[in-house]
Design a protein around this motif. Sequence first.
Motif, short mmCIF file in Angstrom:
data_model
loop_
_atom_site.label_atom_id
_atom_site.label_comp_id
_atom_site.label_asym_id
_atom_site.label_seq_id
_atom_site.Cartn_x
_atom_site.Cartn_y
_atom_site.Cartn_z
N GLY A 36 0.82 -1.21 0.00
CA GLY A 36 0.00 0.00 0.00
C GLY A 36 0.85 1.25 0.00
O GLY A 36 0.54 2.24 -0.69
N ILE A 66 -2.29 -4.30 -5.70
CA ILE A 66 -2.67 -4.48 -4.30
C ILE A 66 -3.39 -5.80 -4.08
O ILE A 66 -3.18 -6.49 -3.08
CB ILE A 66 -3.53 -3.28 -3.82
CG1 ILE A 66 -2.67 -2.02 -3.74
CG2 ILE A 66 -4.17 -3.58 -2.47
CD1 ILE A 66 -3.47 -0.75 -3.49
N ALA A 269 -5.78 -1.62 2.84
CA ALA A 269 -5.22 -1.40 1.50
C ALA A 269 -5.44 0.02 0.99
O ALA A 269 -4.65 0.52 0.19
CB ALA A 269 -5.82 -2.40 0.51
#
Length: 469
Positions: A36, A66, A269
């Motif tokens: 992240g 991600i 995230a």
Amino acid sequence: MTAEINKGPLLGMRHVQTLLIFFNITILYIGRLNVGVSVVAMTNADSTNPHFPEYDWSLTQRSFIISSFFWGYIITQFLGGYLCKRYGVKSVLFCGSFASGVFSALTPLFISFGGWQAYCGIRVLMGCAQGLIFPCIYQHLARWSPPAERNRLGALSHTGIECGNVSAMFLSGMIAKSAIGWPGISYVSAGLAFAWCAFWFIFAANNALESRYIGEAELHYIESSLEHSEDYHKTLIPVPWMAIFTSTPFLALIVTRCCETWGLSTLQAQIPTYMNGVLGMDMKSNAFFSALPFLAMWIMSYVYLITSDFLLAGNRLSLTALRKTFNSLAFWIPCATLIGIGFLDMDQKNLAIALMTISVGVNSGATIGSSLNTIDLSPNHASILMGIVNTAANVVPIVTPLIVAWIVQEDDNRAEWQIVFIIAAVIFFIGNCVFLCFGTAVSQPWDAEDYLAVKEPEHNITPAFTDSW
């Protein structure tokens, strides 16, 4: 006094195993979640270290990066549950952790040759390696934790999640701004994984009987408290698949864990992107404030742990009531705070940070609430149950970044982020309702070592009649 002596030393090998698991989880989460911060650093070099390459990746491409870890992570959950029962936790956990470190070390090289697609590829491989690990962890806790200490030791080891979250958010940002830049994030993660593997190789054991360092008193305390047969550690207990997949408490647990993963993965995230886009924070502030909610989560995990010990020791709550109470706090308070976050913008930074900190911090109660419930339901098949639960739950982090990318077309659009947070709040609410109605912390009948052997004679009238006669 006698009972205390029979438990062995104050710091026994069961505590060493718990500490090893704590650091393993911490390091795994650093490698898993630093993406992240890394993606923000790689796409905005001026805010970190401009001497390293910058990539022009779209929000959709960043979302694929991600989520890519979880494409591999869900593939090996079942495999991890089977392998650790077949070959032992020590070997499988070592291999998974070492491989994760190798893939972390290779990440910058892959990116330099293949861009964001290669980044996705190496993250998939890392996910495959780490997918083996959590089923092993639950099996290890079940083999090493006396029932009276299972909640405490399990919760202590799981505080590594919060420690890993804080480290991934905070340290990764600092490393990205340092002389080693964003590639250093991967190298440091790899070094930590390799160092942990060395300690695990020396001190870990599949069970108390195999440990070279355990004392006689502690060995007797652990093995006698588990109440299993003498040849238990040499026996591969058949898995009652039909009973597991038709168990209402277990199916409820799957739903609950999926809902919890949705809400938390959205925050884990997306916090760096949200703070950078909507709240307009620079990278240094982003790293600190991104870590702040997870620092609160780490602190709150110990508050929950101490409180649960107090409630269980005094028989003030049953284990089932404790699980449901803590899970309700962990799910329903974030429902309100997530909705509140969606109505804030850069003029209300402090309030947004406060609500995010409360939301994530309170959610740490889910560890004692429902995360450890697989061991409650079946200590003998804890790795299998965890493999099933983690496979289902970790489909969610694949989906959430893609849904965020579909909803949020502009990083600084508060109204679009509002939709993301409201969806997460509703899912949190539904997940806890399911756990309240159908969850339990009582060991299930199909956990018995001889469950399948006992069930067989029920269909054979003649032997049953003869034994009775």
